[in-house]
Design an enzyme around this catalytic site. Structure first.
Site, PDB file in Angstrom:
ATOM      1  CG  ASN A   1    -119.337 -24.261 -22.165  1.00  0.00           C
ATOM      2  OD1 ASN A   1    -120.133 -25.062 -22.652  1.00  0.00           O
ATOM      3  ND2 ASN A   1    -119.473 -23.762 -20.941  1.00  0.00           N
TER       4      ASN A   1
ATOM      5  CG  HIS B   1    -119.583 -23.975 -16.576  1.00  0.00           C
ATOM      6  ND1 HIS B   1    -120.578 -23.078 -16.275  1.00  0.00           N
ATOM      7  CD2 HIS B   1    -118.799 -23.389 -17.512  1.00  0.00           C
ATOM      8  CE1 HIS B   1    -120.403 -21.983 -17.016  1.00  0.00           C
ATOM      9  NE2 HIS B   1    -119.332 -22.150 -17.772  1.00  0.00           N
TER      10      HIS B   1
ATOM     11  CD  GLU C   1    -123.466 -21.260 -17.581  1.00  0.00           C
ATOM     12  OE1 GLU C   1    -123.537 -22.222 -18.367  1.00  0.00           O
ATOM     13  OE2 GLU C   1    -123.069 -20.128 -17.914  1.00  0.00           O
TER      14      GLU C   1
HETATM   15  C1  PEP Z   1    -118.192 -19.941 -19.833  1.00  0.00           C
HETATM   16  O1  PEP Z   1    -119.375 -20.120 -19.645  1.00  0.00           O
HETATM   17  O2  PEP Z   1    -117.373 -20.865 -19.597  1.00  0.00           O
HETATM   18  C2  PEP Z   1    -117.757 -18.647 -20.318  1.00  0.00           C
HETATM   19  C3  PEP Z   1    -116.506 -18.304 -20.166  1.00  0.00           C
HETATM   20  O3  PEP Z   1    -118.727 -17.867 -20.895  1.00  0.00           O
HETATM   21  P1  PEP Z   1    -118.520 -16.417 -21.603  1.00  0.00           P
HETATM   22  O4  PEP Z   1    -117.265 -16.497 -22.441  1.00  0.00           O
HETATM   23  O5  PEP Z   1    -119.737 -16.226 -22.440  1.00  0.00           O
HETATM   24  O6  PEP Z   1    -118.388 -15.430 -20.496  1.00  0.00           O
END
Ligand code: PEP
Length: 253
Positions: free
Chosen positions: A9, A98, A100
């Site tokens: 992602n 997600h 976010e």
């Molecule tokens: C994500 O945002 O899906 C994620 C897993 O981010 P990170 O690997 O940076 O923790």
């Protein structure tokens, strides 16, 4: 049997040249390193780079996903991108729900359900994210939070539709923080999700669904996470922006 999937992602990172270089670097490393059998890499760049990324895609081990999709079919929804548009560009996967998007854009379990419906209608595979925030983990609510997200986002689907879905367990406290869930913490939630799927759709369906772990996954911890019986791969944020790390994670099965 279910696939091993390592999905990247990219979030809102990279200009066009950087994105082109990144996907090129990933592909050239993949030519050198033989991916383990049954491992699929999925790259999810920002919308403007989808077309460029699909030039590298193949049907066997490298596919492309979007990071978001509209919950509506088509029409006067300025700024939105529909599942039909993604289908017409031969995009295979799309991240939905997600944390976010849930935190900054008000996405609810109901929005997630509507987006999943759009994607399935247009032949894309949703990667549906679930996971608890820190306060929920600290008050021992992680099982019930994840259960609610899975039930409300997905349990209106038929068994046949459910087989098209990938689930990503992403404890929100582990995303982009450098704090990874221990293999034991991740495995017990993955097993819980699989038992919910088995109770609703039967063990055969549950056994066919890939459940990915996400949250500060990197080359140094991927092996022990992926060794857990119910962890079928990873959804990778930060580490997917470095070709070496991303490919090393995919080689960790
Ligand atoms: C994500 O945002 O899906 C994620 C897993 O981010 P990170 O690997 O940076 O923790």
């Amino acid at each position: 049997m279910r696939k091993h999937i390592v999905a990247g992602n990219w979030k809102m990172n990279c200009n066009f040249n950087e994105a082109d270089e990144l996907v090129n670097d990933i592909m050239s490393r993949l030519e050198e390193d033989q991916l383990p059998r049954e491992t699929l890499m999925v790259v999810c760049p920002p919308f403007p780079y989808l077309e460029m990324t699909t030039d590298y895609a193949n049907d066997s081990y490298f596919m492309v996903g979007a990071q978001n999709v509209s919950d509506r079919e088509k029409g006067a929804y300025t700024g939105e991108v529909s599942a039909e548009m993604l289908e017409s560009m031969e995009i295979d996967y799309c991240i939905v729900g997600h944390s976010e998007r849930r935190a900054y854009y008000g996405e609810t379990d109901q929005t997630v359900a509507a987006k999943v419906d759009q994607l399935l209608k247009h032949g894309l595979k949703p990667i549906v994210c679930v996971g608890e925030v820190l306060e929920e983990r600290e008050s021992g609510k992680q099982f019930e939070v994840v259960q609610r997200q899975v039930e409300q986002g997905l349990f209106h689907l038929t068994a046949e539709q459910m087989r098209e879905v990938v689930i990503a367990y992403e404890p929100v406290w582990a995303i982009g923080t450098g704090k990874t869930a221990t293999p034991e913490q991740a495995q017990e939630i993955h097993a819980h999700i699989r038992s919910l799927l088995a109770a609703k759709y039967g063990q055969n369906v549950a056994d066919d669904i890939s459940i990915l772990y996400g949250g500060s996954c990197k080359p140094s911890n991927a092996k022990e996470l992926f060794a857990c019986p119910d962890i079928d791969g990873g959804l990778i944020g930060g580490a997917s922006l470095k070709a070496d790390d991303f490919v090393a994670i995919a080689m960790s099965f």
